[in-house]
Design a protein around this motif. Sequence first.
Motif, PDB file in Angstrom:
ATOM      1  N   VAL A  30       0.847  -1.197   0.000  1.00  0.00           N
ATOM      2  CA  VAL A  30       0.000   0.000   0.000  1.00  0.00           C
ATOM      3  C   VAL A  30       0.879   1.242   0.000  1.00  0.00           C
ATOM      4  CG1 VAL A  30      -1.676   1.312   1.340  1.00  0.00           C
ATOM      5  CG2 VAL A  30      -1.933  -1.154   1.127  1.00  0.00           C
ATOM      6  N   ASP A  78       2.725   1.969 -13.156  1.00  0.00           N
ATOM      7  CA  ASP A  78       1.686   1.769 -14.174  1.00  0.00           C
ATOM      8  C   ASP A  78       0.972   0.445 -13.923  1.00  0.00           C
ATOM      9  OD1 ASP A  78       2.505   4.082 -15.478  1.00  0.00           O
ATOM     10  OD2 ASP A  78       4.061   2.982 -16.562  1.00  0.00           O
ATOM     11  N   LEU A 117      -6.160  -5.150  -3.482  1.00  0.00           N
ATOM     12  CA  LEU A 117      -6.975  -4.416  -4.447  1.00  0.00           C
ATOM     13  C   LEU A 117      -8.040  -3.592  -3.740  1.00  0.00           C
ATOM     14  CD1 LEU A 117      -7.251  -7.123  -7.153  1.00  0.00           C
ATOM     15  CD2 LEU A 117      -6.783  -4.740  -7.614  1.00  0.00           C
ATOM     16  N   ARG A 118      -8.668  -4.201  -2.741  1.00  0.00           N
ATOM     17  CA  ARG A 118      -9.705  -3.507  -1.997  1.00  0.00           C
ATOM     18  C   ARG A 118      -9.145  -2.254  -1.342  1.00  0.00           C
ATOM     19  NH1 ARG A 118     -11.332  -8.703   0.124  1.00  0.00           N
ATOM     20  NH2 ARG A 118     -12.315  -9.333  -1.802  1.00  0.00           N
ATOM     21  N   ARG A 119      -7.889  -2.333  -0.922  1.00  0.00           N
ATOM     22  CA  ARG A 119      -7.357  -1.200  -0.163  1.00  0.00           C
ATOM     23  C   ARG A 119      -6.760  -0.096  -1.010  1.00  0.00           C
ATOM     24  NH1 ARG A 119      -4.282  -3.769   4.895  1.00  0.00           N
ATOM     25  NH2 ARG A 119      -3.203  -1.802   4.786  1.00  0.00           N
ATOM     26  N   ARG A 163      -7.345   0.308  -4.656  1.00  0.00           N
ATOM     27  CA  ARG A 163      -7.912   0.637  -5.966  1.00  0.00           C
ATOM     28  C   ARG A 163      -8.619   1.979  -5.998  1.00  0.00           C
ATOM     29  NH1 ARG A 163     -11.587  -1.738  -9.458  1.00  0.00           N
ATOM     30  NH2 ARG A 163     -10.714  -0.645 -11.218  1.00  0.00           N
ATOM     31  N   ARG A 164      -9.290   2.309  -4.892  1.00  0.00           N
ATOM     32  CA  ARG A 164      -9.999   3.579  -4.856  1.00  0.00           C
ATOM     33  C   ARG A 164      -9.038   4.762  -4.913  1.00  0.00           C
ATOM     34  NH1 ARG A 164     -15.327   3.685  -3.393  1.00  0.00           N
ATOM     35  NH2 ARG A 164     -16.160   1.615  -3.145  1.00  0.00           N
ATOM     36  N   ALA A 165      -7.956   4.638  -4.151  1.00  0.00           N
ATOM     37  CA  ALA A 165      -7.004   5.744  -4.075  1.00  0.00           C
ATOM     38  C   ALA A 165      -6.211   5.888  -5.370  1.00  0.00           C
ATOM     39  CB  ALA A 165      -6.064   5.531  -2.890  1.00  0.00           C
ATOM     40  N   PRO A 201      -6.950   4.770  -8.962  1.00  0.00           N
ATOM     41  CA  PRO A 201      -7.724   4.108 -10.027  1.00  0.00           C
ATOM     42  C   PRO A 201      -6.937   3.959 -11.320  1.00  0.00           C
ATOM     43  CG  PRO A 201      -8.511   6.340  -9.675  1.00  0.00           C
ATOM     44  CD  PRO A 201      -7.499   6.065  -8.603  1.00  0.00           C
ATOM     45  N   GLU A 202      -5.853   4.707 -11.480  1.00  0.00           N
ATOM     46  CA  GLU A 202      -5.121   4.655 -12.742  1.00  0.00           C
ATOM     47  C   GLU A 202      -4.125   3.493 -12.770  1.00  0.00           C
ATOM     48  OE1 GLU A 202      -4.736   6.851 -10.415  1.00  0.00           O
ATOM     49  OE2 GLU A 202      -2.633   6.622  -9.840  1.00  0.00           O
ATOM     50  N   ALA A 229     -12.321  -8.319  -7.704  1.00  0.00           N
ATOM     51  CA  ALA A 229     -11.820  -7.205  -6.899  1.00  0.00           C
ATOM     52  C   ALA A 229     -11.197  -6.126  -7.778  1.00  0.00           C
ATOM     53  CB  ALA A 229     -10.808  -7.691  -5.872  1.00  0.00           C
ATOM     54  N   ALA A 260      -0.804  -2.901 -19.489  1.00  0.00           N
ATOM     55  CA  ALA A 260      -0.417  -1.492 -19.400  1.00  0.00           C
ATOM     56  C   ALA A 260      -1.120  -0.683 -20.484  1.00  0.00           C
ATOM     57  CB  ALA A 260       1.094  -1.349 -19.533  1.00  0.00           C
ATOM     58  N   GLY A 313      -4.044  -1.223 -21.345  1.00  0.00           N
ATOM     59  CA  GLY A 313      -5.468  -1.192 -21.023  1.00  0.00           C
ATOM     60  C   GLY A 313      -6.224  -2.425 -21.473  1.00  0.00           C
TER      61      GLY A 313
END
Lengths: 234, 455
Positions: free
Chosen positions: A60, A69, A86-88, A90-92, A94-95, A116, A139, A141
């Motif tokens: 984290v 990336d 991922l839960r911890r 991904r929100r912070a 998102p890129e 997740a 990378a 996408g």
Amino acid sequence: MTSADNDDTGGTPRRPVRVFLVDDHALFRTGVRAELDSTTAGSTAQIVVVGEAGSIGEAVAGIARHQPDVVLLDVHMPDGGGAELLRRVRRAHPEVVFLALSVSDAAEDVIAVIRAGARGYVTKTISGQELAGAVLRVADGDPVFSPRLAGFVLDAFSDRKGATPVSDPELDLLTPRERDVLRLLARGYAYKEIASELFISVKTVETHVSSVLRKTQLSNRYELSRWATDRRLV
Amino acid sequence: MTGTRPRVTIPQVSAETVEDSNDAPAGERDRVPVRPLRRTRRRRVVAGVAGALSEHLDVDVLWVRIAFTVLAGLGGAGLLVYGLLWMFTELDSGDERSGTDENPKQRQQSLGLVALAFGLFAAFVALSGQSASWFMVPLAVGLGGVALVWREADEAQRRRWRDGARSGVTEVVGGGRGVTMRLVAGLVLTCGGAALLIYQSPTLDHVPTVLIAVLATLVGVVVLTVPWWLRLVRELDEQRRATVRTREREEIAAHLHDSVLQTLALIQKHAEDGREVVRLARGQERQLRTWLYGPTGYRRGGRPTGHAANTMLSEAIAVACGDVEDAFAVAVQHVVVGDCATDERLTALVQAAREAIVNSAKHSGVEQVSVYAEVEETAVTVFVRDRGSGFDADAVPEDRHGLADSINGRMRRNGGRVRLRTAPGEGTEVQLEMPRVAHRPQQDADAPAQRGETS
């Protein structure tokens, strides 16, 4: 190091992809780092490993500091595994794109990490070259489906007796074309081979796979999670 | 950067924690895991219940104490709740570590609140009518005694953790004279309270005094020994868990010795032969994987599932792939979608598939073969594919029976079909399709019999 992020215009292949490794086995991290760092196009490196972490906590902090990336993450770790990480984060962030790596191949683990938010899944026995290819692909996408993951998804979306009724056709059903693509993926075909087999472009194949990934992540079909835990075989 | 990747902004949906993920403000703070309700000694004034609640609920401890005080004023509910929480909340074993200790000011503050709580309770009783207030003094004395004994029980528990695991009730009195004194004082106070209660009771005159005395004693004993009963129950539980753990550990050790250690020894012997090492490692990996994740595997609790009698198709294919991997030192990756029990035809299909895998392993020149099987309502399809040298199907010499007999013949005899796609340099793909017996109307009658035979 972080200042380099701002001039990123997205999709330009010249800038090397910055990768962060998360795995609790130091030996494995060293191996992957060596394999990825040696991936070059001409004289310039295509992939640089910017950092690594051996636990969720370190990861984290490391991801926040390095802003990579792509994060390569182990599905199984002592304090919760890839899905927890991922839960911890991904929100912070998102890129940041996540690619799951696992030895387990157990359906519930794979589906959990995809649900997740991971954009792909590969097994640890994958060759260095294939792994580098997968990293470059996510990378850009595009999702990365191993044959096994394609099989799981096909199975999860199949209409068997006793399956939950479809509540949202948009998310709960695969189109026939998506099914075709998944079948070929499960048969071990590469994107290019699928494209020529189905007489479509590689870009279209990627679009189909992205759509399948989205459905796998968002479908609320009860079947999907229950299926994963019920499944007896790997 | 974000503009070019719209897909990654989709909301997070995880299978298990949909509710959990929704309540956190977007990307603001990491979710702090909720602390279990455990009493800690370092924040204790009476028993540490308020401290435990404040950590569990993430509220300042002062508010918890005020709440208890106010509740105590409401007919003593606060005292009752406190007592119950004391009884059923476990003491934190990680007690002795340093942390935020209570400062003297907080301590005085909370002692004041405790006094206030009792004052409020007394006031409540006094105000609620003369008839009820007769039991105030004995109750206060009795409760004081109980509190003293329970607190001593907490101390005994802590000593046990410090000194290592000694079990039993006996060591409770082994804590020196101070402890004994406090215990005796608690007992005396409780008994005194009970006696006073009986003596002062205005309403129980017509009941025999002996009976009341016996009842009061019984209640007193039960209340006083609550901590030890609870501990006994917890210890039993702990012991049972320890036994299970030991058995599990032994099983794992036995398995590791039988399989992994043997393989490692073999690998050391064959260190120069790379192909052999790969073969051994692959075989061991597959075996370990089956043990861990397979149908009767370790992670499934080791229970065989209902299908044990009939081999399932996915298992049969896994076994076939494993055999070829071992025999020819190639990697065979197999994916099976759907599953069903095998019958005669499907066994033939698996054998044909195995033959196709062997062909690929022998002749393709590559070390990776992909197998894909799909079970549908009406048929089972298997694809065996390699990216190897391929061949000219028309130019296969007559003496090569593999494809003709083992695959074609076997499939035809059972009503299946074979399709071959190959060309020199293009790799090979063998597609095998076998209709499923149960779904052919004209054979419905004998389908159950066939299923029975294969077991």
